[in-house]
Design a protein around this motif. Structure first.
Motif, PDB file in Angstrom:
ATOM      1  N   UNK A   1      -1.047  -4.416  -9.473  1.00  0.00           N
ATOM      2  CA  UNK A   1       0.100  -3.829 -10.162  1.00  0.00           C
ATOM      3  C   UNK A   1       1.348  -3.875  -9.291  1.00  0.00           C
ATOM      4  N   UNK A   2       1.181  -3.662  -7.991  1.00  0.00           N
ATOM      5  CA  UNK A   2       2.340  -3.645  -7.106  1.00  0.00           C
ATOM      6  C   UNK A   2       3.018  -5.015  -7.056  1.00  0.00           C
ATOM      7  N   UNK A   3       2.201  -6.083  -7.043  1.00  0.00           N
ATOM      8  CA  UNK A   3       2.781  -7.432  -7.010  1.00  0.00           C
ATOM      9  C   UNK A   3       3.505  -7.738  -8.311  1.00  0.00           C
ATOM     10  N   UNK A   4       2.885  -7.361  -9.454  1.00  0.00           N
ATOM     11  CA  UNK A   4       3.534  -7.597 -10.745  1.00  0.00           C
ATOM     12  C   UNK A   4       4.846  -6.833 -10.845  1.00  0.00           C
ATOM     13  N   UNK A   5       4.846  -5.608 -10.331  1.00  0.00           N
ATOM     14  CA  UNK A   5       6.081  -4.819 -10.375  1.00  0.00           C
ATOM     15  C   UNK A   5       7.143  -5.410  -9.453  1.00  0.00           C
ATOM     16  N   UNK A   6       6.711  -6.038  -8.373  1.00  0.00           N
ATOM     17  CA  UNK A   6       7.654  -6.603  -7.421  1.00  0.00           C
ATOM     18  C   UNK A   6       8.452  -7.746  -8.038  1.00  0.00           C
TER      19      UNK A   6
ATOM     20  N   UNK B   1      -1.819 -10.220   4.005  1.00  0.00           N
ATOM     21  CA  UNK B   1      -0.827  -9.758   4.974  1.00  0.00           C
ATOM     22  C   UNK B   1       0.531  -9.508   4.324  1.00  0.00           C
ATOM     23  N   UNK B   2       0.732  -9.951   3.074  1.00  0.00           N
ATOM     24  CA  UNK B   2       1.982  -9.655   2.377  1.00  0.00           C
ATOM     25  C   UNK B   2       2.931 -10.825   2.253  1.00  0.00           C
ATOM     26  N   UNK B   3       2.406 -12.055   2.269  1.00  0.00           N
ATOM     27  CA  UNK B   3       3.290 -13.214   2.185  1.00  0.00           C
ATOM     28  C   UNK B   3       3.944 -13.322   0.811  1.00  0.00           C
ATOM     29  N   UNK B   4       3.226 -12.972  -0.278  1.00  0.00           N
ATOM     30  CA  UNK B   4       3.831 -13.020  -1.611  1.00  0.00           C
ATOM     31  C   UNK B   4       4.950 -11.986  -1.728  1.00  0.00           C
ATOM     32  N   UNK B   5       4.732 -10.785  -1.190  1.00  0.00           N
ATOM     33  CA  UNK B   5       5.794  -9.777  -1.168  1.00  0.00           C
ATOM     34  C   UNK B   5       7.009 -10.296  -0.400  1.00  0.00           C
TER      35      UNK B   5
END
Length: 848
Positions: free
Chosen positions: A59-64, A28-32
């Motif tokens: 990749x999106x999480x690492x870039x975040x 659901x995006x809790x890490x973001x």
């Protein structure tokens, strides 16, 4: 558990704040959301580091993560596999203001500081570091069974609910099931090869909807707890309709089932609504309905997922409204009165009074078959005992009649009318003191008739010739009624004041004893049973929401204690999710809920104090054990190695095939072996004795013994260096001969070792009224006074750097063995220099 060093200011440092991003489902995006929070805080100038963020190869999480500082992870090798975990020590060393720690429910690799990551987070919080973390609702321990029933998957990694509940801030991260499935289908959650299986199994729309509802309901409970604490902390008595709570007022009559079912239907209209049934008992403890009917209605409430409460009250409507306000209810369900219309017109009805008193709470009036049937209900007009009520009504007639007879006997004109009015007024006040308000009003009316008939002209008829006399009579009745009302109210308030003062005094004494550490949970429940006259009180606890309740403390009222007649009413007073009080006996009034909660709070303090004491004691034991191991390793590394090295060197010398030793060299090497072996034996014996003492495995056998049989055997190896003075006529001592021999041997060995060359050690014995004292006197360097407190602790060499003194166990073993046999070892200064060790052994009671 690894011990970490902390700065001296650590105990005074504030505890860090915990922020939890609670996910309704994976993806659901809790890490973001957590990383967004980190960026916002860094923009405000806060020192933020990434302790651990799981990217799962996205990749999106690492870039975040971007330019956020990342603390390197700790590498752990387990069964040939290298794993990475949160490096708690590195984060503590870095000392950031905020640390990001992903996946709170994660299980650490074997060999980590703690088995679970949430325990690592507690270490960071204890160090004053704020933590932002994430967890999914399916990992909450209380929801494990529910999640398995919904999804068919058993969660192996869980976090206790209380860990998340105690967070300073909880943010729910949620997506609709359709959005989350689209995100999954686009490859934003799992790898492509996992997408189809996930959509068909765990991420079905029904599963996601159910998980979403679980998250919302769990969070609503947590918010409700926070609201309750806020209202309590700020003394807010008005109702805040933040959550639907339906209170059903039941009488125990046949109509109560109708009310309960109607209340349950109302509660079902709002998700998360609560159904509470309340039954009010009269203040005299008499039941208003048969116990079987109350029990049946309690079972019905429980079958409707509600809770049943019984309270005591002088006035039924006030008690119901007080209860509803206490639980922050939004609606009260009551039935139409069973009284006939004429009785309602004269006395009113409970339902109408509840509606008048309810204020902001809605009142739902339910009709039923028994409405206005005229069925009698027990009277609630007085809280006095039946005997006082009867005495009041009798005196309402007897007192005016007696006064009338007295004044008639004195003769007409002997006493003026104002005096007669005052005497009759005094009689009415007396009736009010005995029987309460209504008998006093009746006495005032009877007095009015008597005064009018016998003493107000024209006498013998109920007419008054003088308007002033009529006014006096009317004022008399009004004043008498007013005074009776005030007296009755004052009597009631006096009883309430005495009771409140008794409760306040009890709570104050309880608080003082608890805060000073002098009280126990058993004492708390015992005080509760005695204060409120309860038959039985149990304090129960459980480790989590689904575990059964265990009794921590249990008390019953003493058989001889007096109390009002009681019914078998069981009341539950919840302290928190893990603790509750179960009260059995008479029902308690609604006004006593606050006092019960205070007792519950004190019980919680007692349990917490007990837990902290146990933890402190365990920590002290671990600290002592750690200190002992450290000192032992440091000492053994040399003191045991030295005799072994000497023995090995001597044996090698004797065994050399190419060297021929003469008799003198052989004797010297043999003597070295004997001396080193003896020293090694003494060291090992002391270590074994110390181990036995610390584990409590020393079991002395005490019997009458003569010191003449013990001391010579103990000092035999040092006889050439001693002056022995043990009189033959000493009384017997009560001791274990073998253990006392070890005590004397250790003290003498220590004295000989520290005596200067050529100086002799004196061993002398004498008796007193209670003990036989054995003194070991040396002329060595002595011990400073400030070191005599620690000289009996293990591994204390008292500043002596000579390694030949051994491990420093002799005095510790001697003191421990002496205590085991009931003796005492003390140290005194020897006149002229040196140290005198005094062993006081209790006498056996008979002389030789």
């Amino acid at each position: 558990m690894t011990m970490r060093d902390e700065s001296p200011a650590a105990p005074h440092r504030r505890r860090g704040r915990l922020t939890v991003y609670l996910g309704a489902a994976p993806g659901v995006g809790k890490t973001f959301a957590m990383l967004d929070e980190a960026e916002r805080r860094r923009a405000r100038g806060t020192d933020v580091v990434v302790g651990l963020v799981e990217t799962h190869d996205r990749a999106a999480t690492a870039a975040k993560i971007g330019t956020l500082e990342v603390v390197p992870r700790r590498r752990v090798t387990h069964r040939g596999t290298t794993l990475t975990e949160l490096d708690v020590d590195a984060v503590l060393h870095r000392e950031p203001q905020v640390a990001l720690v992903d996946e709170l429910a994660h299980t650490n690799a074997p060999g980590s500081h703690h088995p679970k990551r949430w325990q690592d987070v507690h270490d960071l919080l204890d160090a004053g570091i704020d933590v932002v973390t994430t967890v999914n609702v399916q990992h909450l321990a209380s929801l494990t069974d529910d999640v398995e029933a919904i999804t068919g998957v058993r969660q192996r990694e869980t976090v206790p609910d209380q860990v998340v509940r105690d967070a300073d801030q909880i943010q729910l991260v949620d997506l609709s099931p359709q959005q989350l499935r689209r995100r999954l289908a686009h490859g934003n959650v799992y790898r492509p090869e996992q997408i189809d299986a996930s959509l068909r199994q765990y991420f079905r729309e029904g599963n996601l909807t159910a998980l979403r509802e679980l998250a919302l309901l769990w969070l609503a409970d947590r918010v409700d707890d926070a609201l309750t604490r806020y209202r309590t902390d700020h003394d807010i008595a008005t109702t805040w309709p933040a959550r639907e709570r339906i209170v059903v007022a039941v009488t125990g009559g046949e109509e109560s089932e109708t009310l309960l079912r109607r209340g349950a239907r109302i509660a079902q209209r709002a998700a998360g609504a609560e159904l509470l049934a309340v039954h009010v008992l009269p203040t005299d403890g008499l039941p208003s309905a048969p116990p079987a009917a109350i029990a049946a209605q309690r079972a019905l409430v429980e079958s409707l997922d509600g809770t049943f409460h019984t309270v005591l009250g002088e006035d039924v409507p006030s008690a119901v409204v007080d209860f509803a306000r206490g639980v922050n209810a939004t609606m009260i369900v009551v039935g139409v009165s069973r009284h006939s219309r004429w009785r309602q017109a004269l006395l009113g009805s409970s339902s109408a009074e509840i509606a008048r008193l309810s204020g902001a709470i809605d009142v739902h009036l339910v009709t039923h078959e028994r409405a206005r049937s005229g069925a009698p209900l027990p009277s609630r007009l007085s809280s006095l005992s039946p005997g006082r009520r009867v005495a009041g009504w009798v005196s309402a007639v007897a007192v005016p009649a007696a006064l009338t007879a007295l004044f008639v006997a004195l003769g007409r004109g002997a006493v003026s009318l104002p005096t007669e009015l005052m005497m009759f007024l005094a009689g009415v006040v007396g009736v009010a003191l005995v029987g309460g308000l209504w008998p006093a009003v009746a006495a005032a009316v009877v007095s009015f008739v008597c005064l009018n008939w016998f003493f107000t002209p024209p006498t013998g008829m109920l007419t008054v010739a003088d308007p002033e006399n009529l006014l006096a009579l009317v004022v008399f009745v009004l004043v008498a009624a007013a005074v009776a009302s005030v007296v009755d109210l004052a009597a009631r308030r006096t009883v309430q004041a005495y009771r409140s003062r008794a409760e306040a005094s009890t709570l104050a004494a309880l608080s003082r004893s608890v805060l000073s550490g002098e009280d126990t949970a058993q004492a708390v429940v015992q005080r509760l049973a005695l204060t409120f006259g309860l038959d039985e009180v149990r304090l129960e606890s459980r480790p989590d929401d689904r575990a059964p309740w265990d009794t921590v403390a249990h008390a019953r009222r003493p058989a001889g204690a007096s109390a009002a007649p009681s019914t078998a009413v069981t009341t539950e007073a919840r302290i928190d999710d893990a603790r509750r009080l179960v009260l059995v006996g008479r029902a308690l009034p609604a006004s006593d809920r606050q006092a019960i909660e205070a007792f519950g709070s004190q019980a919680a303090i007692v349990l917490e104090h007990r837990r902290l004491r146990e933890q402190a004691a365990s920590a002290r034991e671990l600290e002592r054990a750690e200190a002992t191991r450290t000192a032992l390793l440091a000492a053994v590394s040399h003191d045991l190695r030295t005799p072994l090295t000497a023995i090995r060197t001597a044996v090698d010398g004797l065994a050399m095939p190419d060297v021929e030793l003469d008799r003198e060299d052989t004797d010297a090497l043999t003597a070295t072996i004997q001396e080193s072996t003896g020293r090694l034996e003494r060291l090992i014996e002391n270590l074994l004795d110390l181990s036995r003492l610390q584990t409590g495995s020393v079991r002395p056998v005490l019997h009458p013994t003569s010191l003449e049989e013990v001391v010579p055997l103990a000092v035999e190896p040092w006889l050439a260096e001693l002056d022995l003075d043990v009189p033959e006529d000493l009384p017997l001592v009560h001791t274990d001969a073998g253990l006392l021999e070890r005590v004397v041997a250790n003290l003498v060995s220590n004295a000989v070792r520290h005596s200067p060359p050529g100086a002799r050690v004196r061993v002398a014995a004498s008796s007193s009224a209670d003990d036989v004292e054995l003194r070991v006197v040396d002329a060595g360097p002595g011990v400073p006074d400030d070191e005599k407190e620690t000289m009996f602790q293990p591994f204390q060499r008292l500043g002596d750097t000579n390694t030949g003194t051994g491990l420093g166990l002799g005095l510790a073993v001697a003191d421990g063995l002496a205590r085991a046999v009931g003796a005492a070892v003390t140290a005194e200064d020897t006149p002229g220099g040196g140290l005198t060790m005094v062993v006081a052994v209790p006498r056996a009671g008979g002389r030789r």
